[in-house]
Design a protein around this motif. Structure first.
Motif, PDB file in Angstrom:
ATOM      1  N   GLU A 342       0.827  -1.195   0.000  1.00 13.78           N
ATOM      2  CA  GLU A 342       0.000   0.000   0.000  1.00 13.78           C
ATOM      3  C   GLU A 342       0.866   1.252   0.000  1.00 13.78           C
ATOM      4  O   GLU A 342       2.044   1.202   0.346  1.00 13.78           O
ATOM      5  CB  GLU A 342      -0.921   0.000   1.229  1.00 13.78           C
ATOM      6  N   ALA A 343       0.270   2.384  -0.360  1.00 13.51           N
ATOM      7  CA  ALA A 343       1.013   3.636  -0.450  1.00 13.51           C
ATOM      8  C   ALA A 343       1.191   4.277   0.917  1.00 13.51           C
ATOM      9  O   ALA A 343       2.170   4.958   1.175  1.00 13.51           O
ATOM     10  CB  ALA A 343       0.309   4.601  -1.389  1.00 13.51           C
ATOM     11  N   GLN A 344       0.210   4.034   1.815  1.00  9.35           N
ATOM     12  CA  GLN A 344       0.271   4.722   3.102  1.00  9.35           C
ATOM     13  C   GLN A 344       0.104   3.734   4.247  1.00  9.35           C
ATOM     14  O   GLN A 344      -0.542   2.685   4.114  1.00  9.35           O
ATOM     15  CB  GLN A 344      -0.823   5.777   3.177  1.00  9.35           C
ATOM     16  N   VAL A 345       0.672   4.117   5.376  1.00 10.68           N
ATOM     17  CA  VAL A 345       0.585   3.256   6.543  1.00 10.68           C
ATOM     18  C   VAL A 345       0.184   4.118   7.733  1.00 10.68           C
ATOM     19  O   VAL A 345       0.538   5.296   7.807  1.00 10.68           O
ATOM     20  CB  VAL A 345       1.929   2.535   6.792  1.00 10.68           C
ATOM     21  N   ALA A 346      -0.577   3.516   8.642  1.00 16.81           N
ATOM     22  CA  ALA A 346      -0.951   4.215   9.864  1.00 16.81           C
ATOM     23  C   ALA A 346      -0.105   3.673  11.014  1.00 16.81           C
ATOM     24  O   ALA A 346      -0.001   2.463  11.186  1.00 16.81           O
ATOM     25  CB  ALA A 346      -2.428   4.001  10.167  1.00 16.81           C
ATOM     26  N   LEU A 347       0.505   4.614  11.751  1.00 14.51           N
ATOM     27  CA  LEU A 347       1.297   4.220  12.920  1.00 14.51           C
ATOM     28  C   LEU A 347       0.526   4.644  14.166  1.00 14.51           C
ATOM     29  O   LEU A 347       0.252   5.823  14.354  1.00 14.51           O
ATOM     30  CB  LEU A 347       2.664   4.906  12.868  1.00 14.51           C
ATOM     31  N   GLU A 348       0.176   3.675  14.986  1.00 15.23           N
ATOM     32  CA  GLU A 348      -0.593   3.980  16.197  1.00 15.23           C
ATOM     33  C   GLU A 348       0.255   3.709  17.431  1.00 15.23           C
ATOM     34  O   GLU A 348       0.851   2.640  17.554  1.00 15.23           O
ATOM     35  CB  GLU A 348      -1.853   3.100  16.263  1.00 15.23           C
ATOM     36  N   THR A 349       0.313   4.678  18.341  1.00 17.67           N
ATOM     37  CA  THR A 349       1.098   4.495  19.560  1.00 17.67           C
ATOM     38  C   THR A 349       0.295   4.962  20.764  1.00 17.67           C
ATOM     39  O   THR A 349      -0.596   5.801  20.640  1.00 17.67           O
ATOM     40  CB  THR A 349       2.414   5.302  19.520  1.00 17.67           C
ATOM     41  N   THR A 350       0.643   4.401  21.940  1.00 16.03           N
ATOM     42  CA  THR A 350      -0.006   4.868  23.167  1.00 16.03           C
ATOM     43  C   THR A 350       0.980   5.602  24.061  1.00 16.03           C
ATOM     44  O   THR A 350       0.722   6.705  24.506  1.00 16.03           O
ATOM     45  CB  THR A 350      -0.630   3.706  23.965  1.00 16.03           C
ATOM     46  N   ASN A 351       2.163   4.995  24.313  1.00 14.74           N
ATOM     47  CA  ASN A 351       3.206   5.682  25.075  1.00 14.74           C
ATOM     48  C   ASN A 351       4.552   5.075  24.699  1.00 14.74           C
ATOM     49  O   ASN A 351       4.603   4.066  24.004  1.00 14.74           O
ATOM     50  CB  ASN A 351       2.913   5.601  26.585  1.00 14.74           C
ATOM     51  N   PRO A 352       5.663   5.703  25.185  1.00 19.43           N
ATOM     52  CA  PRO A 352       6.981   5.269  24.702  1.00 19.43           C
ATOM     53  C   PRO A 352       7.357   3.832  25.064  1.00 19.43           C
ATOM     54  O   PRO A 352       8.293   3.285  24.502  1.00 19.43           O
ATOM     55  CB  PRO A 352       7.949   6.251  25.375  1.00 19.43           C
ATOM     56  N   SER A 353       6.632   3.231  26.012  1.00 25.66           N
ATOM     57  CA  SER A 353       7.033   1.873  26.375  1.00 25.66           C
ATOM     58  C   SER A 353       5.965   0.836  26.031  1.00 25.66           C
ATOM     59  O   SER A 353       6.041  -0.299  26.464  1.00 25.66           O
ATOM     60  CB  SER A 353       7.371   1.810  27.863  1.00 25.66           C
ATOM     61  N   SER A 354       4.953   1.257  25.254  1.00 27.85           N
ATOM     62  CA  SER A 354       3.939   0.302  24.816  1.00 27.85           C
ATOM     63  C   SER A 354       4.096   0.053  23.324  1.00 27.85           C
ATOM     64  O   SER A 354       4.603   0.912  22.596  1.00 27.85           O
ATOM     65  CB  SER A 354       2.534   0.849  25.088  1.00 27.85           C
ATOM     66  N   PRO A 355       3.652  -1.108  22.881  1.00 30.48           N
ATOM     67  CA  PRO A 355       3.880  -1.454  21.486  1.00 30.48           C
ATOM     68  C   PRO A 355       3.261  -0.463  20.509  1.00 30.48           C
ATOM     69  O   PRO A 355       2.216   0.132  20.772  1.00 30.48           O
ATOM     70  CB  PRO A 355       3.223  -2.828  21.355  1.00 30.48           C
ATOM     71  N   GLY A 356       3.943  -0.291  19.365  1.00 28.04           N
ATOM     72  CA  GLY A 356       3.412   0.516  18.282  1.00 28.04           C
ATOM     73  C   GLY A 356       2.764  -0.416  17.264  1.00 28.04           C
ATOM     74  O   GLY A 356       3.160  -1.564  17.125  1.00 28.04           O
ATOM     75  N   VAL A 357       1.744   0.086  16.577  1.00 28.50           N
ATOM     76  CA  VAL A 357       1.023  -0.742  15.619  1.00 28.50           C
ATOM     77  C   VAL A 357       1.103  -0.092  14.239  1.00 28.50           C
ATOM     78  O   VAL A 357       0.920   1.117  14.103  1.00 28.50           O
ATOM     79  CB  VAL A 357      -0.464  -0.879  16.035  1.00 28.50           C
ATOM     80  N   LEU A 358       1.428  -0.922  13.244  1.00 29.54           N
ATOM     81  CA  LEU A 358       1.436  -0.423  11.864  1.00 29.54           C
ATOM     82  C   LEU A 358       0.345  -1.134  11.088  1.00 29.54           C
ATOM     83  O   LEU A 358       0.268  -2.369  11.105  1.00 29.54           O
ATOM     84  CB  LEU A 358       2.798  -0.683  11.215  1.00 29.54           C
ATOM     85  N   LYS A 359      -0.504  -0.350  10.410  1.00 30.65           N
ATOM     86  CA  LYS A 359      -1.578  -0.917   9.607  1.00 30.65           C
ATOM     87  C   LYS A 359      -1.571  -0.235   8.254  1.00 30.65           C
ATOM     88  O   LYS A 359      -1.600   0.997   8.183  1.00 30.65           O
ATOM     89  CB  LYS A 359      -2.940  -0.637  10.269  1.00 30.65           C
ATOM     90  N   PRO A 360      -1.521  -1.027   7.185  1.00 30.78           N
ATOM     91  CA  PRO A 360      -1.581  -0.391   5.867  1.00 30.78           C
ATOM     92  C   PRO A 360      -2.940   0.289   5.689  1.00 30.78           C
ATOM     93  O   PRO A 360      -3.964  -0.257   6.108  1.00 30.78           O
ATOM     94  CB  PRO A 360      -1.395  -1.553   4.896  1.00 30.78           C
ATOM     95  N   VAL A 361      -2.917   1.471   5.110  1.00 27.74           N
ATOM     96  CA  VAL A 361      -4.170   2.189   4.907  1.00 27.74           C
ATOM     97  C   VAL A 361      -4.844   1.635   3.654  1.00 27.74           C
ATOM     98  O   VAL A 361      -4.230   1.524   2.606  1.00 27.74           O
ATOM     99  CB  VAL A 361      -3.903   3.699   4.744  1.00 27.74           C
ATOM    100  N   GLY A 362      -6.098   1.254   3.789  1.00 26.01           N
ATOM    101  CA  GLY A 362      -6.831   0.761   2.623  1.00 26.01           C
ATOM    102  C   GLY A 362      -7.041  -0.743   2.636  1.00 26.01           C
ATOM    103  O   GLY A 362      -7.734  -1.285   1.796  1.00 26.01           O
ATOM    104  N   SER A 363      -6.406  -1.446   3.565  1.00 29.81           N
ATOM    105  CA  SER A 363      -6.725  -2.867   3.700  1.00 29.81           C
ATOM    106  C   SER A 363      -6.708  -3.198   5.187  1.00 29.81           C
ATOM    107  O   SER A 363      -5.886  -2.683   5.941  1.00 29.81           O
ATOM    108  CB  SER A 363      -5.725  -3.727   2.940  1.00 29.81           C
ATOM    109  N   ASP A 364      -7.671  -3.992   5.601  1.00 25.22           N
ATOM    110  CA  ASP A 364      -7.777  -4.234   7.040  1.00 25.22           C
ATOM    111  C   ASP A 364      -7.385  -5.674   7.394  1.00 25.22           C
ATOM    112  O   ASP A 364      -7.756  -6.199   8.405  1.00 25.22           O
ATOM    113  CB  ASP A 364      -9.200  -3.946   7.520  1.00 25.22           C
ATOM    114  N   ASN A 365      -6.618  -6.323   6.491  1.00 29.48           N
ATOM    115  CA  ASN A 365      -6.282  -7.719   6.752  1.00 29.48           C
ATOM    116  C   ASN A 365      -4.865  -7.916   7.307  1.00 29.48           C
ATOM    117  O   ASN A 365      -4.441  -9.035   7.510  1.00 29.48           O
ATOM    118  CB  ASN A 365      -6.482  -8.560   5.494  1.00 29.48           C
TER     119      ASN A 365
END
Lengths: 377, 559
Positions: A342-365
């Motif tokens: 995909e062209a874009q990715v979403a980076l989701e974070t909560t705090n500096p010591s919790s895991p970060g999540v990467l999800k491609p934008v446009g597909s939820d699989n």
């Protein structure tokens, strides 16, 4: 055994099964390739006891028979021959395989086919089909996250859950997790979960490169082996015994900051920073700053090394939520960013010591979770 | 039995038991007497492990005829006069016990001729009493012959080991004094065979060569203790001539041979990180101290001493040895097939230091002389060694040891700056440990945080690991942690932090057998060039071997 086939077919077949030939082994015969007539075809097989690959090529069989010969020797010899017909003739008394092609003639001493480790038959259990393209992408985005270090064997595999008409592949090495959902072309009757060695799947991905038909997957009832059937190729793999960690609880359900960024920009910035992080453990620092009324948000990617210097790169981002700081092993970021389509990715974070999540934008699989590194800011 | 005073013979024999433990003790007492008499030549003859014969001949001052009998009296000595002398003893003996003790357990003959006397006095003693007296001809000096040692004490005789063992003890005693007094010509013959002969040239290296052989002598460096108190002089061996036992450590206080665990520890500390585990250095060390700062009168054999300021002595020894080594830490050379005549390796040592009481034990930097030349990587051998070319020949680098050194210094630096890189775990991992490991983990789990391990108790023998040092994150860190706990529970706790760093470095370094790409090898060599102590791994093994062009030429017969 007496037959003839085309040099290019034999060469291709030997290349296919060659991936399963044992390299360092205590069982010398696993360095050999098995040649056996199978009706009007020639079957080539190799095994390293963890994985076995068989390949069928068209042949004109005059006399049935089977023999094993050193795989590398045969493969190198065949690949150097001109693209013509190869006559193969086994002398049963001396177990010598005679090969004739154009004006070349060779004899290779073989070992009785009866001594070759039997390749397990995989029947019963569940059987299903998956489209090649979907499976290739799934393996490509998941298998690299499996552990290479073998102290926890289940983590060296990819967890495969067949449920109805969905296959979920997941891999984790203790620091990151990749989960990919794909549709099954043929629903399974019963929910089944197995752990497939990541190495096997990497080989499968190579074999699928020039395939078009859907891949048939069979797991035996004991969940000891899995069979992947492609056109003219079969791959049988041992499965890893044990239970895979319950990963769904490791995926954060909410976030404080979400940044949507271009995959290409993020990858370039991370690679650049990684050059400066090389002397240490590859720490790449991310600062996610929300935009103002008129200014866009941005993600600042930086790395520094005591001796070498530092590097800072900015990427435009659509930021939702508060400012965030988080540090990752740069390799973990480049690994995932370089397999996203995909062209874009979403980076989701909560705090500096919790895991970060990467999800491609446009597909939820697909979802990729990375544990941060703890650093002084 | 009623209480009564013991007969003089009984008293003498009990006392002798303290001084004369074994034949080597007799040799020690007699050699010390000869040295105190100012002898420049001492010859020792031994037969039957010292039991049948010990004969010590010297060219010392001798005993005047009229004092000879008195010499055998208990507590009779010419070496000290009053109590004040006892406070500042400069001679080796002073208790006046030696001769009387020896006569209590053996048959003794003495022939002695003092300066100015025309004839020598000969005295024969048996069972502690004078049996004969006559005159004999000999030049100035004394000969003491001890016969039939312990014949009257079967228990002690039985306790003695084989002739070979007793001989080796005697040889050790004479060797030690030969090392302490290079200006004295020593000779030792065991059952007619010459075991040792020093030239008495006054050069310590010559004595070392005689006692330990040319190989060790060729690898000794001189300690140049500056005029400090205490002053430490002598020689120590380069790390490459390490030994598997402690037997090659000789200590002298004001030239008196002593055993001291404290001094041995000081030397071992100085070699820290330069020797492999289980290897010990070669050292001959004399410590000059004002007599009042040391008490040698602890034990009749005087082999143990007490220092007024133990710490000052420790740090003086440590610093002097460390400094001498700092100027060296050379790359081991490939051994030549035909060893050349040994050449002495005596170099100037580093700058003077005054070693005071509160001197700290910071490491003198091991840099200048230790720096590596710029190396060009040529290839990899057996997937284990990197072959590199330097301006002065070929270098073979052990990839694992070299990487260990690089990582060791990196972890040390990161820890010092409190910048250990920590990788969090996605899911806290339970770590189950054995009872012994548990004890160690309980006392250290918080300190392990400094190194990047976030560990917390989880009940029973289970702990939860939440984060690990980034340097080991893709290794079997759980296995590493268990191994670390084992070695911490077995080993010396005093430098546990270093044990942690060594274990971390060892586990994250590239293994032998791992194929490396050209750029990986170049990177490793570059990092090694920048290391402060590039020549040894943290365990003390060498990281590289150097084959000089000179050596190559010689081996190819091109010279």
């Amino acid at each position: 055994m007496k037959l003839s086939c085309l040099q290019e077919n034999l060469d291709r077949g030997l290349n296919v099964v060659g991936r399963a030939v044992a390299v360092r082994t205590t069982l010398p015969i696993t360095n050999n390739v098995l040649l056996a007539t199978d009706k009007s075809r020639l079957k080539l097989s190799a095994t390293n006891l963890e994985m076995a690959i068989s390949c069928w090529i068209g042949a004109k069989v005059e006399e049935e028979g089977a023999i094993t010969v050193p795989a590398r020797l045969l493969s190198e010899f065949i690949s150097s021959l001109p693209s013509e017909k190869v006559d193969i003739n086994l002398s049963p008394q001396t177990k010598t395989l005679g090969l004739k092609c154009a004006r070349f003639e060779a004899r290779i001493s073989g070992v009785d086919a009866k001594d070759f480790p039997p390749i397990p038959r995989v029947e019963g259990g569940i059987a299903t089909k998956v489209e090649v393209e979907a499976l290739r992408q799934a393996i490509g985005q998941v298998a690299f996250a499996a552990a290479t270090e073998e102290s926890r064997p289940v983590l060296t595999g990819v967890d495969a859950e067949f449920d109805g008409d969905t296959l979920t592949l997941a891999a984790a090495d203790g620091f990151r997790l990749a989960v990919y959902k794909l549709p099954l072309a043929q629903a399974v009757s019963q929910k089944t979960e197995v752990i497939i060695p990541a190495r096997t799947l990497a080989e499968l991905n190579r074999l699928m490169a020039d395939q078009e038909e859907a891949v048939e997957i069979t797991v035996n009832p004991e969940k000891g082996q899995a069979l992947f059937r492609l056109k003219d190729i079969e791959l049988v793999s041992q499965l890893i015994q044990g239970s895979f960690p319950n990963y769904s609880q490791l995926i954060p359900k909410k976030f404080n900051t979400k940044a949507v960024i271009s995959v290409a920009d993020f990858l370039r910035a991370t690679k650049t920073a990684s050059i400066f992080a090389r002397d240490g453990s590859g720490i790449v620092r991310l600062v996610v700053a929300p935009g103002g009324e008129m200014t866009p948000g941005k993600v600042t990617v930086s790395a520094r090394s005591e001796e070498i210097g530092d590097d800072v790169g900015d990427i435009d981002a659509m930021v939702e939520g508060e400012e965030a700081k988080i540090a990752f092993n740069g390799k973990y970021l480049t690994d995932v960013l370089s397999v996203l389509h995909e062209a874009q990715v979403a980076l989701e974070t909560t705090n500096p010591s919790s895991p970060g999540v990467l999800k491609p934008v446009g597909s939820d699989n697909y979802i990729h979770v990375v544990m941060p590194m703890f650093v002084q800011w | 039995m009623p209480i009564k005073a013991l007969a003089p013979q009984v008293v003498a024999r009990i006392a002798a038991g303290e001084v004369v433990e074994r034949p080597a003790s007799v040799v020690k007492e007699l050699v010390e007497n000869s040295l105190d008499a100012g002898a420049t030549q001492i010859s020792v003859e031994v037969g039957g492990g010292g039991v049948s014969l010990i004969k010590v001949t010297d060219n010392g001052a001798g005993i005047p005829s009229e004092e000879v009998e008195l010499a055998f009296e208990r507590y009779a000595t010419s070496k000290i006069g009053d109590l004040d002398d006892l406070e500042s003893i400069s001679s080796l003996g002073f208790r006046g016990e030696a001769l009387s003790s020896i006569t209590a357990v053996a048959q003794v003959d003495m022939t002695t001729c003092a300066d100015g006397e025309k004839v020598a006095t000969h005295l024969g003693l048996e069972d502690g009493a004078i049996a004969s007296r006559s005159t004999k001809g000999r030049s100035q000096g004394t000969t003491v012959t001890v016969l039939n040692l312990f014949r009257k004490i079967p228990a002690r005789l039985k306790f003695l080991k084989s002739i070979a063992t007793e001989n080796s003890h005697i040889a050790n005693v004479v060797s030690q004094y030969a090392l302490a007094f290079p200006e004295v010509k020593f000779s030792l013959s065991l059952d007619g065979r010459v075991a040792l002969r020093t030239p008495g040239s006054g050069k310590l290296l010559d004595s070392v060569a005689e006692v330990y052989g040319a190989e060790i002598a060729g690898n000794m460096i001189e300690l140049k203790g500056e005029a400090t108190i205490p002053r430490v002089t002598g020689m120590v061996g380069l790390p490459r001539v390490s030994r598997s036992g402690w037997g090659y450590l000789s200590f002298f206080i004001n030239r008196r041979w002593v055993n001291s665990r404290m001094l041995a520890r000081a030397v071992e500390e100085a070699y820290h990180g330069l020797l492999m585990v289980g290897r010990h250095p070669v050292a001959v060390i004399d410590i000059l101290l004002p007599a009042q700062d040391v008490d040698v009168n602890i034990h009749p054999t005087k082999s143990e001493v007490k220092f007024a300021n133990e710490r000052a002595v420790f740090s003086a020894v440590y610093r002097t040895v460390r400094q001498a080594l700092a100027g060296q830490t050379p790359v081991p050379h490939v051994e030549a097939a035909n060893k050349p005549v040994f050449s002495s390796v005596v170099r100037e040592s580093a700058s003077p230091t005054y070693v005071g009481a509160g001197a700290d034990l910071s490491f003198p930097p091991l840099t200048s002389a230790a720096a590596l030349p710029v190396l060009r990587v040529l290839g990899q051998l057996d997937n284990s060694y990197i072959i590199a070319e330097g301006p002065d020949g070929l270098y073979l680098i052990d990839q694992h040891a070299a990487h260990e050194r690089v990582l060791f210094e990196r972890i040390e630096r990161q820890r010092a700056q409190r910048e250990i890189e920590v990788q969090g775990l996605l899911e806290p991992m339970p770590l189950e440990v054995s009872p012994r490991q548990e004890a160690e983990l309980w006392s250290h789990y918080q300190e392990l945080a400094e190194f990047g391990f976030a560990i917390e108790p989880f009940g029973g023998k289970t702990f939860l690991v939440r984060a690990v040092p980034a340097i080991v994150h893709d290794r079997d860190w759980a296995g590493m942690l268990r191994e670390l706990l084992d070695s911490l529970s077995e080993g010396d706790k005093s430098n546990w932090a270093e044990t942690v760093i060594i274990t971390m470095a060892c586990h994250s370094a590239v293994r032998a057998g791992q194929a490396l790409t050209d750029s990986e090898m170049r990177e490793l060599v570059r990092q090694l060039e920048q290391a402060a102590t590039p020549h040894t791994c943290p365990h003390g093994r060498p990281t590289m071997i150097h084959l000089s062009y000179g050596q190559l030429k010689k081996d190819f017969g091109r010279t």
